[in-house]
Motif scaffolding. Structure first.
Motif: not given
Ligand code: PLP
Length: 380
Positions: A141-148, A169-174, A303-306
Motif C-alpha cells: 500500500l505504498k507507491h512503488d516508484l521503481f515500478a512506476m 496514508g503512506t509516504y515516499n522517502t526523500r 496501515v501506518p499513516s502520516t
C-alpha cells in the motif's frame, strides 16, 4: 436529440467523483440527531481564528471581483515555499490544479502513470482528457516508484504521486522521490501531490520538495492545499509550485477569478498563523496514534499513516462496515473504488468524535477480536 452521442467520447464512461456523505444528508435520511463525519479528511480543529476573522472582514467586499491571480497569496506562498512568485499557481482547491494540469498536458494518445491505489482524481481527470492511464500496483500500500519509473514509455506525459497518499496514508522517502526524479525522462512531468505535507514534515526522511527538488527539476510540479491542516476545505484553495514557464501555460486556461475574495484573504491569514498550524499537526498526530491503538486493540489493523486519516483493514467488507457505521451516525469512507474492498478510510477526529466512532464500532457484530472480548469480560 441523442445527447449522449453529442458528448465527447472520453466523457461517456466518466464517473463523477464520489465525495464523502454530508452530515445534513445523513441526518435527514436516517433521522439521526448526532452524526460524526470522518469521511473527507477535513481537520477536526477547523481553521485558525485569524483566518476566519480575515474571511469575515473580506466578506464586505464581495460585490467586487477578487484579484484574478491571487497575487498577495501567491507572494506569501512563494515566500513560505522558498520559490519565486512566478513559480506559484493558486487554484480553486488543488483539485482545480490537477484538472488544469491534465487539460494542459494530457490528451488522446498520451499515457499517464498512476498507482492503482493512488488518489482517484488523477485517474479520473486524465481519462476525461482521453489519455490512457497506466496503473501500477502499489507495494504494501505504498507507491512503488521503481515500478512506476519502469512503466514510463515515450508516450508518457505525466506521472502522479501523492505523498502522503490518499487513501493509504503512506509516504515516499526523500531518497525514493529523488531517485525517481533522476530516472524520469526530462519531458515527463512528475506531479507530486503533497496535500498532507504538513502532517509529514516532522519526519526526517520526508523531503522539502520545493526546496530540494524544484530548483533541479523543470518537470516537477508540487501540489499543496489549504483543505487539510489549514482547515479551509470549504473555501477551496490549493497551491501548485513549478517552474515559471510551466505555470504560465497553466495560467492561460485558468478561470479568471478562480479563487474567491474571502478565500484568498482567509488562506493568506492561515499561512501566517504558524502557531495554529503547529498545534493542529501536533494534536492530529496525538489523536491519530490514540485512535490507531484503540482500533488495533479491537483487532482492526491500521496501515501506518502520516496523514490525518487511517486506512483500516476490516474483517467484513468495507462497504458493509460503512453502512453499519452510517446507521449509528458515523460517516467513514468505503474504498471499493480503489479495489480495497476490505478497508475503510477514517479521518482522525477530536477525542469525542473518535470515542463516538469506537463505541459505534463496538456495537457491530463480527468486528471484535477474541482478545478484546476477553479483556471486556475480565473488566466486568
Ligand atoms: C491527495 C489529495 N490531493 C488533492 C486533494 C484535493 O484537495 P482540495 O481540492 O480540497 O485542495 C485531496 C483531497 O482529499 C487529496 O486527498
Amino acid at each position: 436529440m441523442n445527447i449522449e452521442k453529442q458528448v465527447r467520447t472520453e466523457l461517456r464512461s466518466a464517473k463523477p467523483y464520489l465525495p464523502g456523505k454530508p452530515i445534513q444528508e445523513v441526518q435527514r435520511e436516517l433521522g439521526l440527531k448526532r452524526v460524526v463525519k470522518l469521511a473527507s479528511n477535513e481537520s477536526f480543529l477547523g481553521p485558525s481564528p485569524k483566518a476566519l476573522s480575515a474571511q469575515r472582514k473580506a466578506a464586505k467586499d464581495v460585490w467586487l471581483y477578487p484579484e484574478g491571480a491571487s497575487p498577495l497569496l501567491r507572494r506569501a506562498a512563494a515566500g513560505h515555499a522558498g520559490v519565486a512568485e512566478g513559480q506559484v499557481i493558486v487554484g480553486n482547491g488543488s483539485d482545480e490544479i490537477i484538472r488544469l494540469l491534465c487539460e494542459t498536458f494530457a490528451g488522446r494518445g498520451d499515457e499517464v502513470v498512476c498507482s492503482d491505489c493512488g488518489f482517484i482524481r488523477f485517474r479520473q481527470q486524465s481519462e476525461m482528457m482521453g489519455a490512457k492511464v497506466v496503473s501500477v500496483p502499489m507495494k504494501n500500500l505504498k507507491h512503488d516508484l521503481f515500478a512506476m519509473a519502469r512503466s514510463v514509455t515515450p508516450k508518457t506525459k505525466m506521472m502522479f504521486v501523492a505523498s502522503p497518499n490518499n487513501p493509504t496514508g503512506t509516504y515516499n522517502t526523500r531518497a525514493e522521490v529523488s531517485s525517481l526524479l533522476r530516472s524520469l525522462p526530462k519531458d515527463c512531468l512528475l506531479i507530486l501531490d503533497e496535500a498532507y505535507y504538513h502532517y509529514a514534515t516532522g519526519l526526517e526522511d520526508y523531503p522539502e520538495s520545493t526546496l530540494e527538488f524544484l530548483p533541479k527539476h523543470d518537470n516537477l510540479i508540487v501540489l499543496r492545499t489549504f483543505s487539510k491542516a489549514y482547515g479551509l476545505a470549504g473555501l477551496r484553495v490549493g497551491l501548485g509550485f513549478a517552474n515559471a514557464e510551466l505555470v504560465s501555460w497553466i495560467d492561460r486556461i485558468r478561470m479568471p477569478f478562480n479563487v474567491n475574495l474571502p478565500a484568498q484573504a482567509a488562506a493568506l491569514a492561515a499561512l501566517e498563523d504558524k502557531a495554529f498550524l503547529r498545534r493542529c499537526v501536533r494534536e492530529t498526530a496525538k489523536n491519530r496514534e490514540a485512535l490507531a491503538s484503540a482500533l488495533e486493540f479491537m483487532g482492526l489493523h491500521c496501515v501506518p499513516s502520516t496523514a490525518n486519516f487511517l486506512c483500516v483493514e476490516t474483517p467484513i467488507p468495507g462497504a458493509e462496515l460503512f453502512r453499519q457505521l452510517l446507521r449509528r451516525g458515523v460517516i467513514v469512507r468505503p474504498l471499493d473504488e480503489y479495489g480495497l474492498t476490505r478497508h475503510v478510510r477514517i479521518s482522525v477526529g477530536s477525542a469525542a468524535q473518535n470515542k463516538f466512532l469506537l463505541l459505534a464500532l463496538k456495537k457491530i457484530e463480527g468486528l471484535f477480536s477474541g482478545r478484546e472480548r476477553r479483556e471486556e469480560a475480565l473488566s466486568r
